[in-house]
Write an enzyme that holds these catalytic residues in place. Structure first.
Site, mmCIF file in Angstrom:
data_model
loop_
_atom_site.group_PDB
_atom_site.id
_atom_site.type_symbol
_atom_site.label_atom_id
_atom_site.label_comp_id
_atom_site.label_asym_id
_atom_site.label_seq_id
_atom_site.Cartn_x
_atom_site.Cartn_y
_atom_site.Cartn_z
ATOM 1 C CG ASP A 97 32.711 -0.692 -19.334
ATOM 2 O OD1 ASP A 97 31.649 -0.045 -19.208
ATOM 3 O OD2 ASP A 97 32.768 -1.823 -19.856
ATOM 4 C CB ALA A 98 31.799 3.033 -14.247
ATOM 5 C CE LYS A 99 28.441 -1.638 -20.234
ATOM 6 N NZ LYS A 99 29.788 -2.110 -19.876
ATOM 7 N NE ARG A 100 29.299 4.527 -11.332
ATOM 8 C CZ ARG A 100 29.856 3.346 -11.025
ATOM 9 N NH1 ARG A 100 29.542 2.273 -11.720
ATOM 10 N NH2 ARG A 100 30.715 3.247 -10.040
#
Ligand SMILES: O=C(O)c1cc(=O)[nH]c(=O)n1[C@@H]1O[C@H](COP(=O)(O)O)[C@@H](O)[C@H]1O
EC number: 4.1.1.23
Length: 281
Positions: A97-100
């Site tokens: 979960d890095a929401k890039r």
């Protein structure tokens, strides 16, 4: 050359075998303290290892939240790499979960960091933000296809602030969130038993019957536990698409640590409640 099995097919199988629960690895400073750990790299390492050892052999998905590792700089990222690799080796699918999200050419580099099979942070799937325009995600879509990985695209997020962007109505009368779901439906077309391009849709959002959630891919549903949603909400929020929902619980499970048995017990209780809710729904 044989292509790797797509993420969607691997996820469907894991959901069928283990149940759909996704447990987050979110080492908040407050949780480290509750676990009697210091807010330092040793505490982070111990926390993550405990969650992976307790749960990676039984839940379908583990979702480490990158921010809590990035907080510690390069040594934190090393712990994230180890957690991702060990969780995958123990049998869980890992959604990092890095929401890039960035302009396409930069997005290509983010994709390489998480979705190229020989990258240290290679993950089964990555959370991404489409709010620079869905098309900016194309390099990640292409690399995910090639690698047998997946994406979870933020569509309708669990936080109350998300609505000002995601419920905004476009010139064609559709909301921005519905447009993201339509892009994903096109991405997943023809993919059986489940597409690899998922949407993030909060379990906190109440009635979503005006949205077409049946987009052929998985729906990552955060918000259960600490944010107030419960497993019983799932059929009401997701309707018939509930069969493709991967409910995420982070703090609701993690606050039961550091005892591995207690973590397993908490995950099992959520898994049971989810199974009951989905079957009844
Ligand atoms: O992409 C996500 O995972 C996500 C999207 C969203 O809309 N809402 C949301 O809470 N999340 C993440 O899901 C987790 C929720 O954690 P808990 O509220 O502790 O269960 C956090 O890691 C959030 O960053």
């Amino acid at each position: 050359m044989t292509l790797p099995e797509p993420f969607g097919a691997r996820l469907r199988r894991a959901m069928d075998e283990r149940g759909p629960l996704c447990v987050g690895i979110d080492p908040h400073a407050s949780l480290l303290a509750e676990w009697g750990l210091d807010d330092d790299i040793a505490g982070l390492e111990r926390f993550s290892r405990t969650v992976v050892e307790a749960l990676a052999d039984r839940v379908a998905v583990l979702k480490p939240q990158s921010a809590f590792f990035e907080r510690f700089g390069s040594r934190g990222l090393a712990v994230l790499e180890k957690s991702v690799q060990e969780a995958r080796a123990a049998g869980a699918l890992v959604v990092t979960d890095a929401k890039r999200g960035d302009i396409g050419s930069t997005m290509a580099a983010y994709a390489e960091a998480f979705l190229r099979p020989d990258a240290p942070l290679f993950s089964d799937a990555l959370t991404v933000s489409p709010y620079l325009g869905y098309g900016s995600l194309s390099p990640a879509v292409a690399l995910a296809r090639e690698s047998g990985a997946g994406l979870f695209v933020l569509a309708l997020t669990s936080n109350p602030e998300g609505g000002e962007v995601q419920h905004a109505v476009r010139a064609d009368g559709r909301t921005v969130g519905a447009t993201m779901l339509a892009h994903l439906a096109a991405e997943n077309a023809g993919e059986e038993p489940l597409g690899s391009f998922g949407a993030v849709v909060g379990a906190t959002l109440g009635d979503l019957s005006s949205y077409d959630l049946d987009m052929g891919g998985p729906l990552l549903a955060p918000g259960i536990g600490a944010q107030g949603a419960t497993p019983a909400d799932l059929p009401r929020v997701f309707g018939a698409a509930v069969r493709n929902v991967v409910p995420n619980v982070s703090r609701g499970v993690l606050r039961h640590g550091p005892d591995a048995q207690a973590l397993r017990g908490a995950a099992e209780r959520f898994a049971t409640q989810i199974r009951e809710a989905v079957t009844a729904g």
